[in-house]
Each structure stands twice: as C-alpha cells, then as structure tokens.
Scaffold this motif. Structure first.
Motif, PDB file in Angstrom:
ATOM      1  N   SER A   1       5.489   1.721  13.640  1.00  0.00           N
ATOM      2  CA  SER A   1       6.721   2.423  13.277  1.00  0.00           C
ATOM      3  C   SER A   1       7.381   1.780  12.064  1.00  0.00           C
ATOM      4  O   SER A   1       7.933   2.473  11.204  1.00  0.00           O
ATOM      5  CB  SER A   1       7.684   2.428  14.464  1.00  0.00           C
ATOM      6  OG  SER A   1       8.014   1.109  14.861  1.00  0.00           O
ATOM      7  N   ASP A   2       7.308   0.442  11.962  1.00  0.00           N
ATOM      8  CA  ASP A   2       7.887  -0.226  10.798  1.00  0.00           C
ATOM      9  C   ASP A   2       7.189   0.195   9.518  1.00  0.00           C
ATOM     10  O   ASP A   2       7.826   0.370   8.476  1.00  0.00           O
ATOM     11  CB  ASP A   2       7.794  -1.752  10.957  1.00  0.00           C
ATOM     12  CG  ASP A   2       8.791  -2.286  11.977  1.00  0.00           C
ATOM     13  OD1 ASP A   2       9.722  -1.544  12.340  1.00  0.00           O
ATOM     14  OD2 ASP A   2       8.628  -3.436  12.415  1.00  0.00           O
ATOM     15  N   GLU A   3       5.862   0.363   9.591  1.00  0.00           N
ATOM     16  CA  GLU A   3       5.110   0.780   8.407  1.00  0.00           C
ATOM     17  C   GLU A   3       5.475   2.195   7.983  1.00  0.00           C
ATOM     18  O   GLU A   3       5.671   2.475   6.791  1.00  0.00           O
ATOM     19  CB  GLU A   3       3.604   0.683   8.690  1.00  0.00           C
ATOM     20  CG  GLU A   3       3.078  -0.744   8.749  1.00  0.00           C
ATOM     21  CD  GLU A   3       1.609  -0.791   9.155  1.00  0.00           C
ATOM     22  OE1 GLU A   3       0.868  -1.582   8.550  1.00  0.00           O
ATOM     23  OE2 GLU A   3       1.211  -0.029  10.053  1.00  0.00           O
ATOM     24  N   SER A   4       5.602   3.094   8.937  1.00  0.00           N
ATOM     25  CA  SER A   4       5.940   4.474   8.587  1.00  0.00           C
ATOM     26  C   SER A   4       7.349   4.559   8.014  1.00  0.00           C
ATOM     27  O   SER A   4       7.592   5.303   7.051  1.00  0.00           O
ATOM     28  CB  SER A   4       5.791   5.394   9.799  1.00  0.00           C
ATOM     29  OG  SER A   4       6.654   5.010  10.845  1.00  0.00           O
ATOM     30  N   VAL A   5       8.272   3.794   8.558  1.00  0.00           N
ATOM     31  CA  VAL A   5       9.639   3.794   8.031  1.00  0.00           C
ATOM     32  C   VAL A   5       9.667   3.201   6.624  1.00  0.00           C
ATOM     33  O   VAL A   5      10.365   3.699   5.739  1.00  0.00           O
ATOM     34  CB  VAL A   5      10.587   3.034   8.977  1.00  0.00           C
ATOM     35  CG1 VAL A   5      11.957   2.837   8.335  1.00  0.00           C
ATOM     36  CG2 VAL A   5      10.727   3.786  10.295  1.00  0.00           C
ATOM     37  N   GLY A   6       8.882   2.150   6.405  1.00  0.00           N
ATOM     38  CA  GLY A   6       8.801   1.571   5.069  1.00  0.00           C
ATOM     39  C   GLY A   6       8.218   2.550   4.067  1.00  0.00           C
ATOM     40  O   GLY A   6       8.698   2.656   2.924  1.00  0.00           O
ATOM     41  N   ARG A   7       7.217   3.292   4.491  1.00  0.00           N
ATOM     42  CA  ARG A   7       6.616   4.288   3.601  1.00  0.00           C
ATOM     43  C   ARG A   7       7.591   5.434   3.332  1.00  0.00           C
ATOM     44  O   ARG A   7       7.655   5.960   2.213  1.00  0.00           O
ATOM     45  CB  ARG A   7       5.326   4.827   4.211  1.00  0.00           C
ATOM     46  CG  ARG A   7       4.173   3.817   4.177  1.00  0.00           C
ATOM     47  CD  ARG A   7       2.870   4.530   4.474  1.00  0.00           C
ATOM     48  NE  ARG A   7       1.736   3.613   4.349  1.00  0.00           N
ATOM     49  CZ  ARG A   7       0.489   4.011   4.124  1.00  0.00           C
ATOM     50  NH1 ARG A   7       0.210   5.300   3.998  1.00  0.00           N
ATOM     51  NH2 ARG A   7      -0.492   3.143   4.021  1.00  0.00           N
ATOM     52  N   LEU A   8       8.336   5.829   4.346  1.00  0.00           N
ATOM     53  CA  LEU A   8       9.347   6.861   4.153  1.00  0.00           C
ATOM     54  C   LEU A   8      10.357   6.426   3.089  1.00  0.00           C
ATOM     55  O   LEU A   8      10.698   7.203   2.187  1.00  0.00           O
ATOM     56  CB  LEU A   8      10.067   7.144   5.469  1.00  0.00           C
ATOM     57  CG  LEU A   8      11.307   8.035   5.397  1.00  0.00           C
ATOM     58  CD1 LEU A   8      10.930   9.450   4.968  1.00  0.00           C
ATOM     59  CD2 LEU A   8      12.040   8.044   6.739  1.00  0.00           C
ATOM     60  N   THR A   9      10.811   5.206   3.192  1.00  0.00           N
ATOM     61  CA  THR A   9      11.770   4.681   2.219  1.00  0.00           C
ATOM     62  C   THR A   9      11.185   4.695   0.807  1.00  0.00           C
ATOM     63  O   THR A   9      11.857   5.062  -0.162  1.00  0.00           O
ATOM     64  CB  THR A   9      12.190   3.251   2.603  1.00  0.00           C
ATOM     65  OG1 THR A   9      12.780   3.277   3.909  1.00  0.00           O
ATOM     66  CG2 THR A   9      13.185   2.681   1.612  1.00  0.00           C
ATOM     67  N   ALA A  10       9.911   4.317   0.690  1.00  0.00           N
ATOM     68  CA  ALA A  10       9.254   4.291  -0.619  1.00  0.00           C
ATOM     69  C   ALA A  10       9.139   5.712  -1.192  1.00  0.00           C
ATOM     70  O   ALA A  10       9.374   5.932  -2.387  1.00  0.00           O
ATOM     71  CB  ALA A  10       7.879   3.643  -0.504  1.00  0.00           C
TER      72      ALA A  10
END
Length: 226
Positions: free
Chosen positions: A4-13
């Motif tokens: 979930s942290d990776e997907s949220v980080g990608r969303l932010t990017a």
C-alpha cells in the motif's frame, strides 16, 4: 505484489507529473481528473489509494466491477466509478446501475440500450463517445469521420447527454496526433471533456488538452492478467 505504501507513493508521483504537465500546456482546460484504473486489483489494493485521496476509479469489465465496487462504494460514497472497456448490450442494464460514467459509448446499439436503461432506471451516468482515432479494425470506437454525427444522433435522437470523447491511440505510435485529433473533434462537437492518456503517455495527453487521464499500472503496479 505492490504494498500500500508503494501504491500511495506512485499515486503521489503521478499527481506531481500531471501538475507539471498542466503548467506547460498551451490551453488551460481546468484541473485534470486522474482516473485510477483498478482493473484486476482487489479491494484491499484499492482502499489505500482511496485513503490517500483518489476519488475517481476506472474498470474495464462490468462483471469484475460488480464483484468489488458495490461494497467499496458503500464504504466510500463519494467515489466516482467509470467504465472504460467495451460494453456489451446485454450488460447495459448493469452498467447503468453501477457506473457513474460510461466512457465507451461506441455504436448505435450500445447507445440505444443505454438510453433505454436510463429511462427505465431513472439513473443517468455521464457519457463519453469512444473514438477509434487510429481506425484500427480490431479496436472499439467510432470512426473519426463519423464521430460528430454520432454525438449529434445520441443527443437529438436518443436524448443522451454526451459529456465528452475518449480515445486509445494505437500501440507503438506517437500518441500526440491522436490526442490532437480527439481535441479537435471534441471542439467541433461542442464538448469540453476529453479522456485520453494512460500510464505510458498521460503527461503528453495533458499537454495536448486532456481533461482526464486513465492511469493504472503507474499507480498499482504490473497486472498479472489483462
């Protein structure tokens, strides 16, 4: 599987890249809507992206969406759900009942079935006409030469409130001419919404006038099946 942290980080990017592209585009068409394409991902993968603030999601298949989205929409009633994939006429009833936006109106039969279901259900999802800008025989979408007349038919004869146009440029081609074509067709049809651009080209789509972009793998990661 992505955490979930990776997907949220990608969303932010992705949101950052959209904002940067908005700064350099020639025409100001207002804020670009990010449609997070959640096809093949389950509710547990989607919830962190909702919790991070994303409120618009896209699915390709009615049946898959029916399996996960009624419960998610009950949890998050402000989430908007869009149908992006081809719609079969026998799924029009379910699509009108579930989706807030249908982006794949691409032929007379589908338009007629949607009109019937809107009248029957009293529920009117917003609608986009899909344009086959590359004139690919294997791909859904109305021919560009027929797009404006089809929009007018949907409006005048079927009473459908068409909101915009959508396209999927041919794989391996520069998408820019296709984005420019869709923008020109939308302008000629008097439409101000243009759904174009995916994970590989959404920044270019924004520069060329997209009002919404459909981004899946750049947020959720690689899919195990199409």
């Amino acid at each position: 599987m992505m955490t979930s942290d990776e997907s949220v980080g990608r969303l932010t990017a992705v949101l950052g890249k959209i904002a940067a592209a908005e700064e350099v585009r020639e025409a100001d068409v207002g804020p670009v809507t990010l449609v997070a394409v959640s096809k093949t991902f389950d509710a547990d993968a989607i919830r962190p992206v909702i919790a991070a603030g994303c409120r618009v999601f896209g699915e390709n298949k009615v049946q898959e969406a029916q399996e996960k989205w009624p419960a998610l929409k009950a949890e998050y009633p402000d989430v908007e759900l869009r149908l992006l994939g081809p719609l079969q006429s026998n799924k029009a009833r379910d699509a009108v009942a579930l989706f807030d936006v249908i982006e794949s109106v691409d032929r007379e039969k589908i338009a007629s079935e949607i009109a019937k279901e809107i009248a029957r259900q009293g529920r009117a999802p917003r609608l986009y006409v899909q344009v086959n800008t590359g004139r690919e025989p294997q791909k859904a979408g109305i021919d560009p030469d027929e797009a404006i007349a089809f929009v007018e038919h949907c409006r005048k004869d079927l009473g459908l409130a068409i909101e915009g146009l959508m396209c999927i440029p041919p794989a391996g081609e520069d998408p820019a001419p296709h984005f420019e074509l869709l923008t020109a067709l939308a302008d000629d049809a008097g439409l101000d919404r243009r759904s174009m651009g995916m994970s590989g080209d959404y920044e270019k789509a924004v520069i060329h006038g997209a009002t919404s972009v459909r981004v899946g793998s750049a947020i959720f990661g690689s899919r195990t099946y199409a």
